[in-house]
Design a protein around this motif. Structure first.
Motif, mmCIF file in Angstrom:
data_model
loop_
_atom_site.group_PDB
_atom_site.id
_atom_site.type_symbol
_atom_site.label_atom_id
_atom_site.label_comp_id
_atom_site.label_asym_id
_atom_site.label_seq_id
_atom_site.Cartn_x
_atom_site.Cartn_y
_atom_site.Cartn_z
ATOM 1 N N UNK A 173 1.047 -1.421 0.089
ATOM 2 C CA UNK A 173 -0.152 0.288 -0.017
ATOM 3 C C UNK A 173 1.069 1.204 -0.012
ATOM 4 N N UNK A 174 1.972 0.856 0.552
ATOM 5 C CA UNK A 174 3.040 2.356 0.858
ATOM 6 C C UNK A 174 3.938 2.133 -0.369
ATOM 7 N N UNK A 175 3.928 1.969 -0.972
ATOM 8 C CA UNK A 175 4.597 1.663 -2.300
ATOM 9 C C UNK A 175 4.019 2.328 -3.118
ATOM 10 N N UNK A 199 1.812 9.257 -5.730
ATOM 11 C CA UNK A 199 1.974 10.211 -5.433
ATOM 12 C C UNK A 199 3.307 10.858 -6.763
ATOM 13 N N UNK A 200 4.040 10.006 -7.009
ATOM 14 C CA UNK A 200 5.085 10.358 -8.029
ATOM 15 C C UNK A 200 4.027 10.680 -9.572
ATOM 16 N N UNK A 201 2.785 10.348 -9.867
ATOM 17 C CA UNK A 201 2.238 10.637 -10.944
ATOM 18 C C UNK A 201 1.174 11.789 -10.422
ATOM 19 N N UNK A 202 0.991 11.826 -9.373
ATOM 20 C CA UNK A 202 0.648 13.503 -9.371
ATOM 21 C C UNK A 202 0.978 14.553 -9.327
ATOM 22 N N UNK A 203 2.267 14.422 -8.820
ATOM 23 C CA UNK A 203 3.044 16.111 -8.446
ATOM 24 C C UNK A 203 4.336 15.799 -9.372
ATOM 25 N N UNK A 254 24.169 13.505 -11.668
ATOM 26 C CA UNK A 254 23.454 14.701 -9.903
ATOM 27 C C UNK A 254 22.326 14.666 -10.405
ATOM 28 N N UNK A 255 21.202 14.223 -10.978
ATOM 29 C CA UNK A 255 20.219 14.888 -11.290
ATOM 30 C C UNK A 255 18.941 13.165 -10.323
ATOM 31 N N UNK A 256 19.946 12.173 -9.733
ATOM 32 C CA UNK A 256 18.620 11.296 -9.325
ATOM 33 C C UNK A 256 18.463 11.005 -7.323
ATOM 34 N N UNK A 257 17.367 10.701 -6.958
ATOM 35 C CA UNK A 257 17.011 10.758 -5.410
ATOM 36 C C UNK A 257 16.492 9.017 -5.226
ATOM 37 N N UNK A 258 17.252 9.228 -4.575
ATOM 38 C CA UNK A 258 16.787 7.586 -3.531
ATOM 39 C C UNK A 258 15.911 7.773 -2.077
ATOM 40 N N UNK A 259 14.572 7.778 -2.567
ATOM 41 C CA UNK A 259 13.052 7.617 -1.803
ATOM 42 C C UNK A 259 12.493 6.492 -1.476
ATOM 43 N N UNK A 260 12.657 6.862 -0.236
ATOM 44 C CA UNK A 260 12.084 5.782 0.765
ATOM 45 C C UNK A 260 10.871 5.580 1.018
ATOM 46 N N UNK A 279 4.166 10.124 2.778
ATOM 47 C CA UNK A 279 4.240 9.793 1.833
ATOM 48 C C UNK A 279 3.913 10.865 0.656
ATOM 49 N N UNK A 280 2.633 11.093 0.737
ATOM 50 C CA UNK A 280 1.861 11.884 -0.797
ATOM 51 C C UNK A 280 2.294 13.454 -0.244
ATOM 52 N N UNK A 281 2.299 13.586 1.285
ATOM 53 C CA UNK A 281 2.126 15.479 1.678
ATOM 54 C C UNK A 281 4.162 15.403 1.511
ATOM 55 N N UNK A 282 4.841 14.362 1.613
ATOM 56 C CA UNK A 282 7.041 14.694 1.684
ATOM 57 C C UNK A 282 6.760 14.640 -0.182
#
Length: 435
Positions: free
Chosen positions: A332-334, A340-344, A405-411, A420-423
């Motif tokens: 569910x969290x995944x 959220x990635x799709x939304x924002x 330098x364009x990547x981010x690891x998100x947990x 998760x959504x707000x973050x």
């Protein structure tokens, strides 16, 4: 002589601390320390950086019950005594049975694995011990690009050289691996290649899984390039049991019927409790004594008590029940993070992400002009917005200036679905502000 000059004279005579070892220098300035500091200094930030498990999922009642049973039984004093360096045999037998289930093969095929199985303080200790016994300064480890940044620090700590192999959504590119091995051989350095490292289930950081075809190809490559010495594969399967969908793949270790080319590292930190601190490795027979000798120098053996607690949990069937619940909650969290990635982020040009089949991470590529590193403008801007991430440049090898330098690891491990959504919303605001 004045009091001030007298104090200066005493200071001049005071012996200074001797010079630190090379290994201290090699292991300095690891990013995890800075990230932890940022977390403490910015308590109101939503952390999408921490690779921690969700505290709500921690099995308090299950552990309490197991501890009560253990301390109320006849083996209570034994559990509180020293154990062995290799680890509690009862738990090792249960792990062999667990591996039989995970590999979907008869238990009799794994009978010899008991003697080659070592219990460690989390799988991180096993990774460290493997590096200690295999690498001399200047030796080479081949890693995917990107890869688990803490392991890069472990390699640096023993003076080993990490060489990156390009990867894609199916994991390490085996053609690129073969080409790099050929280049190393031509340079006369093949004898220095000791290890190929792969996080092959729901990779930290990229969330990718090494495909079945590439698992066999990787094993074949290690065998074929073992010329004069054996090149080993270190299979870091820390997230193996956190599968939410997609194929259920055998380990590379399980595919190696010789048991000579693969070191399998797994842990109960992600699938049960990091506070229990129990991990394990199944290693080729020749490595058992060297690793145990080195481990004996460090701790005589990992916590005997927590090994006994975990053995009681597995034996009762409660471990399997916990993992089943855990998968449902993390799925569910995944899904919340991908949604959220799709939304924002979907309308931000050149932004990409991978939906993982398991694990705890989503790998997000920002527009190429956005520098996500600590020294770039996005990280402080994100902290200002109240969110943190792990900069992706730490997951690559080579000089910092040359790394992507364009990547981010998100947990999505720690936050609940609303967090998760707000973050992700806050992170998108930070990215948009720099476009």
């Amino acid at each position: 002589m004045s009091p001030t000059s007298e104090m200066s004279h005493e200071s001049a005579l005071k012996p200074v601390l001797s010079k630190f070892s090379q290994r201290r220098t090699w292991s300095s300035d690891q990013p995890i320390s800075f990230l932890m500091q940022q977390g403490v200094e910015n308590p109101n930030c939503i952390s999408l950086a921490a690779g921690l498990v969700d505290p709500v999922t921690l099995p308090v009642e299950t552990v309490q019950s197991a501890v009560d049973e253990l301390l109320g039984g006849t083996s209570a004093r034994e559990a509180l005594q020293y154990g062995t360096t290799q680890g509690n045999e009862r738990l090792r037998r249960q792990i062999v049975a667990l591996l039989s289930q995970l590999e979907q093969r008869p238990l009799r095929e794994f009978s010899e694995s008991l003697d080659n199985l070592i219990l460690t303080t989390g799988s991180q200790q096993l990774l460290s011990l493997v590096c200690e016994v295999l690498f001399d300064p200047g030796d080479i480890c081949l890693v995917a690009a990107p890869t688990y940044f803490v392991f890069l620090g472990t390699l640096a700590g023993v003076g080993a050289r990490a060489v990156s192999i390009e990867s894609d959504e199916h994991g390490m590119n085996i053609d690129a691996l073969e080409a790099e091995l050929a280049r190393i051989e031509q340079a006369g350095d093949l004898s220095r290649v000791k290890l190929i490292y792969t996080v092959d289930y729901y990779d930290n950081p990229a969330g990718t899984t090494l495909s079945l075809e590439r698992r066999q190809a990787l094993l074949d490559a290690a065998r074929r390039w073992s010329r004069g010495h054996r090149i080993l594969i270190l299979e870091d399967a820390a997230y193996r049991e956190l599968r939410y969908d997609g194929p259920e793949l055998p380990s590379i270790w399980g595919m190696d019927d010789s048991r000579e080319y693969v070191i399998l590292a797994q842990t109960f930190s992600k699938s049960f409790s990091p506070g229990i601190r129990v991990g394990y490795g199944v290693v080729p027979r020749e490595l058992v004594s060297p690793i145990c000798d080195r481990k004996g120098n460090e701790d005589f053996g990992s916590s005997h008590f927590t090994q006994q607690v975990l053995a009681a949990v597995i034996e009762s069937g409660r471990y399997a029940d916990h993992v089943s619940r855990l998968r449902q909650q993390y799925r569910k969290k995944r899904d919340a993070m991908v949604a959220a990635a799709e939304k924002y982020f979907s309308d931000i040009p050149e932004t990409r992400w991978i939906k993982p089949n398991g694990g705890l991470y989503v790998w997000l590529a920002a527009p190429p002009q956005i520098d996500t590193s600590f020294s770039g403008p996005l990280f402080p801007r994100a902290v200002q917005e109240g969110v943190m991430y792990v900069p992706g440049d730490f997951c690559f090898t080579g000089p910092h200036a040359a790394r992507p330098r364009q990547y981010m690891r998100l947990s999505f491990g720690v936050q609940d679905e609303s967090g998760i959504d707000e973050g992700m919303r806050r992170l998108s605001v930070a990215v948009r502000s720099l476009l």
